[in-house]
Design a protein around this motif. Sequence first.
Motif, short mmCIF file in Angstrom:
data_model
loop_
_atom_site.label_atom_id
_atom_site.label_comp_id
_atom_site.label_asym_id
_atom_site.label_seq_id
_atom_site.Cartn_x
_atom_site.Cartn_y
_atom_site.Cartn_z
N ILE A 19 0.86 -1.18 0.00
CA ILE A 19 0.00 0.00 0.00
C ILE A 19 0.90 1.23 0.00
N GLN A 20 0.68 2.08 -0.98
CA GLN A 20 1.43 3.32 -1.09
C GLN A 20 0.70 4.47 -0.40
N ALA A 21 -0.62 4.50 -0.55
CA ALA A 21 -1.42 5.60 0.00
C ALA A 21 -2.86 5.17 0.15
N VAL A 22 -3.57 5.89 0.98
CA VAL A 22 -5.02 5.76 1.07
C VAL A 22 -5.60 7.17 1.06
N THR A 23 -6.83 7.26 0.61
CA THR A 23 -7.54 8.52 0.74
C THR A 23 -8.59 8.33 1.82
N MET A 24 -8.74 9.32 2.62
CA MET A 24 -9.78 9.32 3.65
C MET A 24 -10.85 10.31 3.21
N ALA A 25 -12.08 10.05 3.52
CA ALA A 25 -13.19 10.92 3.12
C ALA A 25 -13.26 11.00 1.59
N GLY A 26 -12.99 9.88 0.93
CA GLY A 26 -12.89 9.91 -0.52
C GLY A 26 -11.69 10.75 -0.90
N LEU A 27 -11.74 11.40 -2.03
CA LEU A 27 -10.62 12.23 -2.46
C LEU A 27 -10.53 13.54 -1.69
N SER A 28 -11.62 13.95 -1.06
CA SER A 28 -11.64 15.23 -0.36
C SER A 28 -10.67 15.31 0.81
N GLY A 29 -10.29 14.18 1.36
CA GLY A 29 -9.40 14.17 2.51
C GLY A 29 -7.93 14.13 2.15
#
Length: 158
Positions: A19-29
């Motif tokens: 896993i390189q990255a995750v987005t929280m709150a969809g892309l808005s976060g």
Amino acid sequence: PLSELLHDWAGGPPEGRVIQAVTMAGLSGGFLAKEGLDITLDEPSIRAHGSFLGAGGIMVLDDSRDMVGVAHSAMEFFAHESCGKCFPCRIGTARLTERLDSNETSSLEIWREEVDDIGAAMKATSACGLGMAAPLITESLTRWFPEQVETHVKSADP
């Protein structure tokens, strides 16, 4: 912890990937990098890493993804979704999309300064949440993936 949700409950990344990255709150976060995966799923912990929980939509990006490209697609989406009523969001999302699409500046410092200035103006003066949240994409990109930003800027040097 977020890492427990991703690895134990959701099965983790595909074989041979991380896993390189995750987005929280969809892309808005914005993005959280692999370094932030041990945070707990509560608003104070997530905000301390420059994001927010929102409705809890999480997208996972493995190490095969070009993060500048992902940020460009996200910003292009925000530019399309802007209602256009306030110019900080209407113009700011378009300018950030351009900065992520190509590099016409003379240096990494100028690129970062432009992106930071546009984002700060958007966050301070936009009329709604879209204009205030969109800059989290570029803020988190430069925070967590500076080497990919540097490659992006240097690849377009004249």
